[in-house]
Design a protein around this motif. Structure first.
Motif, mmCIF file in Angstrom:
data_model
loop_
_atom_site.group_PDB
_atom_site.id
_atom_site.type_symbol
_atom_site.label_atom_id
_atom_site.label_comp_id
_atom_site.label_asym_id
_atom_site.label_seq_id
_atom_site.Cartn_x
_atom_site.Cartn_y
_atom_site.Cartn_z
ATOM 1 N N VAL A 61 -18.776 -14.298 24.269
ATOM 2 C CA VAL A 61 -19.601 -15.565 23.685
ATOM 3 C C VAL A 61 -18.499 -16.301 22.855
ATOM 4 O O VAL A 61 -17.594 -15.800 22.246
ATOM 5 C CB VAL A 61 -20.487 -15.135 22.415
ATOM 6 N N TYR A 62 -18.570 -17.802 22.956
ATOM 7 C CA TYR A 62 -17.224 -18.665 22.496
ATOM 8 C C TYR A 62 -18.121 -19.484 21.659
ATOM 9 O O TYR A 62 -19.104 -20.009 21.640
ATOM 10 C CB TYR A 62 -16.756 -19.322 23.650
ATOM 11 N N ALA A 63 -16.865 -19.942 20.683
ATOM 12 C CA ALA A 63 -17.264 -20.909 19.783
ATOM 13 C C ALA A 63 -17.449 -22.223 20.343
ATOM 14 O O ALA A 63 -16.764 -22.861 21.173
ATOM 15 C CB ALA A 63 -16.266 -21.127 18.685
ATOM 16 N N VAL A 88 -12.004 -21.214 13.279
ATOM 17 C CA VAL A 88 -12.178 -20.849 14.524
ATOM 18 C C VAL A 88 -12.037 -22.001 15.425
ATOM 19 O O VAL A 88 -12.799 -23.264 14.845
ATOM 20 C CB VAL A 88 -13.405 -19.943 14.906
ATOM 21 N N GLY A 89 -11.397 -22.279 16.452
ATOM 22 C CA GLY A 89 -11.366 -23.405 17.383
ATOM 23 C C GLY A 89 -12.311 -23.437 18.483
ATOM 24 O O GLY A 89 -13.012 -22.253 18.817
ATOM 25 N N LEU A 90 -12.625 -24.554 19.012
ATOM 26 C CA LEU A 90 -13.203 -24.747 20.059
ATOM 27 C C LEU A 90 -13.178 -23.789 21.414
ATOM 28 O O LEU A 90 -12.115 -23.851 21.840
ATOM 29 C CB LEU A 90 -13.445 -26.090 20.697
ATOM 30 N N GLY A 91 -14.063 -22.929 21.808
ATOM 31 C CA GLY A 91 -13.846 -22.318 22.953
ATOM 32 C C GLY A 91 -13.071 -20.827 22.653
ATOM 33 O O GLY A 91 -12.827 -20.138 23.360
ATOM 34 N N THR A 92 -12.850 -20.562 21.534
ATOM 35 C CA THR A 92 -12.391 -19.230 20.934
ATOM 36 C C THR A 92 -13.513 -17.938 21.186
ATOM 37 O O THR A 92 -14.609 -18.479 20.687
ATOM 38 C CB THR A 92 -12.009 -19.255 19.411
ATOM 39 N N LYS A 93 -13.269 -17.122 21.773
ATOM 40 C CA LYS A 93 -13.882 -16.058 21.707
ATOM 41 C C LYS A 93 -14.307 -15.326 20.242
ATOM 42 O O LYS A 93 -13.373 -15.011 19.667
ATOM 43 C CB LYS A 93 -13.438 -14.768 22.670
ATOM 44 N N ILE A 94 -15.637 -15.253 19.946
ATOM 45 C CA ILE A 94 -16.271 -14.750 18.822
ATOM 46 C C ILE A 94 -16.736 -13.446 18.922
ATOM 47 O O ILE A 94 -17.039 -12.581 17.691
ATOM 48 C CB ILE A 94 -16.747 -16.025 17.865
ATOM 49 N N ALA A 95 -17.388 -13.148 19.874
ATOM 50 C CA ALA A 95 -18.404 -12.020 20.047
ATOM 51 C C ALA A 95 -18.705 -11.605 21.436
ATOM 52 O O ALA A 95 -18.203 -12.420 22.402
ATOM 53 C CB ALA A 95 -19.491 -11.992 19.060
#
Length: 727
Positions: free
Chosen positions: A413-415, A474-481
């Motif tokens: 899941v990405y930001a 957190v940047g756009l497209g960064t994996k968060i979970a």
């Protein structure tokens, strides 16, 4: 200083003169400014005073360093200009004839005071209000000038007793005389003919601005009648204040439209009441006659400055950015601002609707969308549930009751936008397939703040997969979970929503996802900004970083085409150029230029100049936008920019009508396929007048991925209009 440098500096100083005059009317037209300069010389004393004060301010602003030596701008000096015009208006002609050097010295002193005052006030308003100070410097300077003349006994109730090259006229009737006098008063020349010239020039520059000046005077004349106020024999301050209020609010600081004009009328009413509230009389003893007398104190431009700054700043504090739309583009021409808004902002987004990218990679099924029939109801209606499903309709590989066999499980899941982590809930175990956890409905989740009271929520995540903590950026497209099955979730899926606070379960917010593809029976349909619906298979558009080079549109590239147009044939050369402002242009040897951008793997045509029937025009007509997805059949729709589909005179007519209604609409439909290294595009652009199709263009474009655009064919009906082939 070299000759070239000297010419640049002198040219800048010369152009700054007419540009200062046009700045008073929120314009950047040097021609308009030159005409306005001439208009002020209907009263030679007033015109000369304005020109002397302006030239002094221009020279000092360059010498001191407020402006570069070669600057053509008149923004920093227009307050000195108006203040000097005020001196010319109030200065007794007899005193001028007796001591002209005193007159010149007084003008220069006033001009310097207004210049330095503008620099300070403008710094304060920009720092604390994010607004230009407009003509506050002039208003403060002018009130000092007026009181000085009043106390020295130089004023009378009929201040405008100067020589006029054109005498005042009442041949236009009371209403029009008042309107033209108010227009002339903008430059301290309350003369019908001066106002007529100013109104005509405004009409030539901007039809919307001219209409707004009339609207301002309509409001003023109605209020004068209703409230029983009276006009004057000289400058009618409520008149020109209301004209400027309506023109600036309805066409300069706001994008022209019905809601903007309604706000402008309300602002004008407020300005009129402020003019009445600020009016008063100055009582004094004339030092020459020793008789007591009174003079009405002018309000100058205080109402327009106070009201416009108040209204625009208040609109900037809105929680949601809805209509009327603030003009933040730095374009002072109403039609141009409306054109840019339509072709670059409204075309790609819906006003006031936040946009986010798909928070997952690959193809996903929307199992529940907005207003879903299971849990997306009431305050929680604006949300999506995403799952992965294979071609046979199954959402698992082997065992239906095995959690790890579900395609969605363990997917990243990405930001969906940049921001700061506002809340994290972790440690809730995944449910067995078919079971739900009603005590922790949202399961493991993370919420991210994107500013302005907008948050995104990612729920039902796998325990231990969230590595971020509250407060982290957190940047756009960064994996968060990764996707799990925690909370009220019988099978693995991702719940995603935009909301108004960091807590799970709060009210959701209407929003769009951008740049995604919807699977169809024949391929995919690209959606630039929209709402994925339940049952749709969607996937994000993977940006092709090399698209600009694939199209042959890199900076300094050149292309040449053999063009056939009916019985005529010729060669046409294209040059790609990157200008000082970072804008890309295609420049045709046949005179046409096209501004374009390539962003996030999407080509967009942004505007066309010098519209002619040539290969570049045909390319722009057929390809206003191009998202690229390799080896896939992709369809999309777009609204071409007005400068491509309409001749300039028709475009200006449409822009004049657009704030009220849109009689003429355009839509392009395109389809892309790829064979080996060739991208083939079929496109059609339809014109509709009041919903009825009146015209259509269609054609094809072929792009060689290694060499760029190689062929263009433009047709209308069964007639081929133009064919171009790369040579």
């Amino acid at each position: 200083m070299s000759i070239k440098r000297a010419l640049e500096v002198s040219g800048g100083v010369i152009l700054a003169i007419p540009n200062s005059y046009s700045t008073i009317l929120f314009s950047e037209s040097s021609l308009l400014g030159l005409i306005l300069l001439c208009v002020t010389f209907i009263s030679p004393q007033i015109g000369l005073a304005g020109l002397l004060g302006l030239m002094s301010a221009i020279l000092v602003s360059r010498i001191v360093g407020f402006e570069p030596l070669e600057s053509k701008s008149g923004v920093i000096t227009f307050n000195s200009l108006i203040s000097s015009l005020a001196v010319g208006y109030y200065y007794p002609t007899v005193l001028l004839m007796h001591s002209p050097w005193q007159f010149i010295g007084f003008i220069m002193a006033v001009s310097m005071f207004a210049l330095f005052l503008y620099v300070v006030i403008n710094y304060l308003t920009y720092t604390y209000l994010r607004m230009p100070s407009m003509s506050l410097s002039f208003s403060i300077t002018a009130i000092f000038i007026w009181f000085y003349f009043a106390k020295t006994g130089y004023l009378s109730n009929y201040a405008n007793e100067h020589i006029m090259l054109l005498n005042q006229s009442t041949a236009f009737g009371t209403w029009w005389t008042g309107y033209f006098t108010s227009m002339g008063s903008l430059f301290f020349t309350p003369n019908v003919y001066a106002g007529l010239a100013i109104a005509f020039v405004i009409l030539m520059v901007s039809r919307i601005s001219f209409g707004l000046t009339l609207l301002g005077w309509v409001v003023c004349s109605k209020l004068v009648t209703i409230l029983g106020a009276s006009t004057s024999n000289g400058i009618f301050y409520p008149g020109f204040n209301l004209v400027l209020i309506v023109m600036s609010v309805g066409g300069i600081f706001l994008i022209p439209g019905k809601s903007a004009w309604l706000i402008a009328v309300g602002a004008a009413i407020l300005g009129f009441l402020l003019s009445l509230a600020m009016s008063g009389n100055f009582y004094y003893v004339n030092p020459y006659t020793l008789l007591g007398s009174s003079l009405p104190i002018p309000v100058f431009a205080f109402p327009v400055n106070m009201v416009v700054i108040l209204v625009v700043f208040a609109l900037r504090l809105r929680v949601s950015n809805s209509t009327p739309v603030l003009n933040e583009m730095g374009v002072l021409h109403p039609e141009q601002a409306l054109d840019i808004y339509s072709s670059r902002l409204k075309r790609f987004a819906k006003q006031g609707v936040p946009q986010f990218v798909l928070p997952v990679n690959g193809e996903w099924l929307v199992t529940q969308g907005h207003h879903g029939d299971i849990t997306h109801k009431y305050e929680w209606a604006y949300a999506w549930d995403f799952e992965v499903e294979d071609s046979s309709g199954k959402r698992y590989s082997h065992n239906e009751v095995c959690l790890t066999d579900y395609y969605s499980y363990n997917k990243a899941v990405y930001a969906s936008a940049s921001g700061y982590v506002s809340k994290v809930v972790d440690g809730i175990p995944d449910n067995e397939v078919g079971a739900i956890n009603n005590s922790d409905n949202w399961g493991n989740y993370i919420s991210i703040s994107h500013g302005y009271g907008i948050y995104t929520l990612y729920a039902h995540l796998k325990a231990g997969s969230i590595s971020l903590k509250a407060g982290e950026y957190v940047g756009l497209g960064t994996k968060i979970a990764i996707v799990g099955n925690s909370g009220r979730s019988p099978i693995p899926h991702l719940h995603f929503q935009v909301q108004v606070s960091p807590e799970a379960g709060c009210k959701t917010k209407y929003s769009h996802l951008i740049n995604y593809k919807v699977k169809t029976s024949e391929g995919f349909t690209f959606v630039g900004s929209g709402i994925p619906e339940q049952g749709q298979f969607i996937s994000g558009l993977v940006a092709e970083s090399n698209l600009q080079a694939m199209m042959g549109l890199n900076n300094l590239a050149t292309m040449e085409y053999a063009v056939t147009k009916g019985s005529r044939s010729y060669n046409e050369k294209w040059d790609i150029d990157l200008d000082f402002l970072g804008r890309f242009w295609i420049k045709s040897s046949r005179g046409t230029t096209v501004e374009f951008s390539v962003y996030n793997g999407i080509y967009n045509s942004l505007g066309l100049r010098r519209r002619k029937l040539n290969a570049l025009f045909a390319f722009s007509m057929l390809l206003s936008r191009m998202p690229y997805s390799p080896k896939q059949k992709l369809d999309w729709k777009d609204q071409p920019v007005y400068s491509v589909v309409l001749e300039p005179i028709l475009k200006n007519a449409l822009l004049f009508l657009l704030p009220l209604f849109n009689p003429l609409k355009f839509e392009s439909t395109s389809s892309m396929s790829e064979t080996n290294d060739t991208i083939h595009i079929d496109s059609r652009t339809i014109y509709k007048l009041l919903g009825i199709k009146i015209k259509a263009y269609h054609g094809t474009i072929d792009i060689d991925k290694n060499q760029g655009i190689k062929s263009i064919v433009l047709s209308s009906g069964t007639n081929e209009i133009l064919r171009a082939k790369r040579i």
